[in-house]
Design an enzyme around this catalytic site. Structure first.
Site, PDB file in Angstrom:
ATOM      1  N   HIS A 196       0.838  -1.203   0.000  1.00  0.00           N
ATOM      2  CA  HIS A 196       0.000   0.000   0.000  1.00  0.00           C
ATOM      3  C   HIS A 196       0.875   1.256   0.000  1.00  0.00           C
ATOM      4  O   HIS A 196       0.629   2.193  -0.768  1.00  0.00           O
ATOM      5  CB  HIS A 196      -0.919  -0.037   1.228  1.00  0.00           C
ATOM      6  N   GLU A 197       1.908   1.263   0.845  1.00  0.00           N
ATOM      7  CA  GLU A 197       2.758   2.449   0.936  1.00  0.00           C
ATOM      8  C   GLU A 197       3.601   2.629  -0.329  1.00  0.00           C
ATOM      9  O   GLU A 197       3.794   3.748  -0.801  1.00  0.00           O
ATOM     10  CB  GLU A 197       3.673   2.362   2.171  1.00  0.00           C
ATOM     11  N   HIS A 200       1.577   4.384  -2.837  1.00  0.00           N
ATOM     12  CA  HIS A 200       1.552   5.843  -2.699  1.00  0.00           C
ATOM     13  C   HIS A 200       2.766   6.453  -3.402  1.00  0.00           C
ATOM     14  O   HIS A 200       2.666   7.490  -4.050  1.00  0.00           O
ATOM     15  CB  HIS A 200       1.579   6.240  -1.217  1.00  0.00           C
ATOM     16  N   GLU A 273      -6.429   6.822  -1.316  1.00  0.00           N
ATOM     17  CA  GLU A 273      -6.314   5.653  -0.443  1.00  0.00           C
ATOM     18  C   GLU A 273      -6.884   4.410  -1.135  1.00  0.00           C
ATOM     19  O   GLU A 273      -6.275   3.350  -1.126  1.00  0.00           O
ATOM     20  CB  GLU A 273      -7.045   5.891   0.880  1.00  0.00           C
TER      21      GLU A 273
END
Lengths: 350, 185
Positions: A196-197, A200, A273
């Site tokens: 997930h990071e 980003h 997100e």
């Protein structure tokens, strides 16, 4: 394909990669992803999210542009002798262009200035591969899956469970996790969070949200200045009758525009997100890891001292979600965790 | 007449810029495919290096599993010695299966987790297995991007005239996606 010809390949030096037909390879990958997961689902999710973000940015620019137009219109009403409230205004167009231009310029300057401050603000310290071998390995795996350079790794020493990523450019990014996250998650779940990071970073979200924040701040600033100047000029000078409704519109606009801009900012943050969740599945091909991590993060009640309002949007779950009372859904930086889990489950997890 | 000339010049300039951008994009994805291909190689070599060390460390603890350990070493040696893809793909696939069995059996030996050396090597091998899978996935993603660019109109006109071609996918052998059978004795 000449690219891989006569280069050392996975099996040593030889002529070409194994021949394989595209459809077969695609289905093989889809199967590897897990039962029921179509390999292209996350691509569709990414596209939908990108589209939504473009719309939101367009709304912000329109908002800023109309603001500039109204200001120009007011200036023309004051200074131009042949003012016609219903004709297209040259001053107005100039105002709109100037406003959008300043917004773009300010964003570019911020991109160049870098992002060293953020990591310091969270109280994180850098960890080496010897300190945290599993974290480093998992991040290397995700760097390979995403094709990005490996970011700097930092750990925040708190029992709270959270993670963040920052960096205007992928080659200067940093990724941080809390001690509580390292202790509480399985390897697969940690991989989901790191995925997930890394998403980003891959989607340039720091840059994106900074640009949005600058636009929102600019709109707020100009709205403020407008109200003040309307107040003073209203006392000092008289205007033509045509300007009166214009002033009313401008006043209303200067009150509503900053609020609308802020709501758009939170909406963009929530879209990013969802996008990062979908991209994480693209990297890991394993929604269950991230789902498990989100469930544990939702259940965790450890308060997080290292976050503040300025950095809250960077984390994987909002650090204030349980401790700030009932924040309205429109003012949230993150979508509800339950919704995120539901969308991930739609990507094919059991 | 003058305006007409300017318009024609403008159109030519825009076309040239488009050709440049498309060409550079094709070069970028072509290099990405080549780089992804090398990355798989790096990870497979790492696996070949790790396995003998791990077997050396666990062989006393897992003394009842000599047969599995011997299979792992044999599969590793075959994979390391393989020449050409025709030999290497089945050899690496067999090695993945053997390592999977080794991991499954190691679950029965909690004392391995306490052994710092063994648990460190197990983690190294586990992450290398993951990196092999992810580098192959990234290679296939890069191939898809490359082929989409090379084949879609109008970029295919440029790709055709400069000799950019489609790249082959890395096929996952059918056996590799199946769960390895655990040999319980």
């Amino acid at each position: 394909m000449s690219a891989s010809g006569s280069q050392p390949g996975p099996w040593g030096a030889r002529d070409s990669p194994p021949a394989g037909s595209a459809p077969v390879a695609m289905t093989a990958r889809a199967k590897a992803a897990g039962p029921g997961l179509k390999a292209t689902d996350f691509l569709a999710a990414q596209r939908a999210n990108r589209r939504n973000t473009v719309w939101l940015i367009a709304i912000l620019l329109t908002l800023g542009g109309s603001f500039g137009y109204l200001l120009g219109l007011l200036a023309e009403a004051n200074f131009a002798p042949d003012f016609d409230a219903f004709a297209p205004s040259r001053f107005g167009v100039v105002g709109a262009v100037v406003f959008v231009g300043i917004g773009a310029a300010a964003s570019l300057v911020t991109f160049a200035a870098g992002d060293r401050v953020i990591v310091g603000m969270t109280g994180a310290r850098e960890v080496s591969a010897a300190d945290e071998p599993v974290l480093h390995n998992v991040v290397e795996e995700m760097a390979i899956a995403s094709g990005l350079p490996k970011p700097r790794l930092v750990v925040i020493d708190t029992p709270a469970m959270n993670a963040f990523a920052t960096g205007m450019r992928p080659d200067r990014a940093a990724l941080g996790v809390t001690r509580g996250l390292l202790d509480g998650l399985s390897r697969d779940e940690l991989q989901g969070v790191v995925g997930h990071e890394m998403s980003h970073i891959a989607n340039l979200d720091t840059r994106y949200l900074t640009a949005v924040a600058i636009l929102v701040g600019l709109i707020g600033l100009v709205a403020d200045a407008t109200r003040r100047s309307l107040f003073y000029s209203g006392r000092r000078q008289r205007r033509g009758r045509a300007a009166a409704p214009l002033i009313a519109i401008l006043l209303l606009f200067s009150i509503l525009a900053p609020i609308a801009a802020m709501l758009v900012r939170f909406a963009v943050s929530r879209q990013r997100e969802y996008l990062a969740d979908a991209t994480a599945v693209r990297f890991t091909r394993n929604p269950t890891g991230l789902i498990g991590a989100l469930q544990k993060l939702e259940a965790s009640v450890q308060p997080f001292a290292g976050a503040n309002r300025a950095t809250q949007h960077m984390f994987i779950v909002n650090p204030f979600r349980d401790f700030a009372g009932n924040v309205s859904a429109l003012m949230a930086t993150h979508p509800p965790i339950a919704n995120r889990i539901e969308r991930l489950q739609n990507l094919g997890a059991d | 007449m003058d305006t007409g000339l300017y318009i024609v010049l403008g159109i030519i300039a825009v076309l040239l810029l488009w050709v440049m951008a498309t060409y550079n994009g094709l070069v970028r994805v072509k290099n990405q495919v080549a780089n992804a291909w090398r990355q798989i190689d790096v990870q497979l070599k790492r696996r070949h290096d790790l396995i003998p060390n791990l077997v050396e460390v666990v062989k006393d603890t897992m003394s009842y599993e000599q047969e599995t350990l011997r299979q792992v070493i044999e599969a590793r040696n075959r994979a390391a010695a393989a020449a050409g893809p025709a030999e290497a793909i089945p050899a690496e696939t067999a090695l993945t299966g053997a390592v999977g069995r080794l991991f499954a059996l190691a679950e029965n030996y909690p004392q391995l987790k306490a052994n710092e050396n063994a648990s460190r090597l197990m983690e190294e091998l586990a992450t290398t297995e993951n990196k092999i899978a992810f580098s192959r996935q990234f290679y296939n993603d890069s191939v898809m991007e490359n082929n989409n660019r090379v084949e879609s109109f109008p970029a295919n006109l440029i790709a055709g005239s400069f000799g950019f071609g489609v790249a082959p996918y890395f096929e996952v052998p059918a056996g590799e996606t199946a769960t390895p059978k655990v040999d319980l004795r």
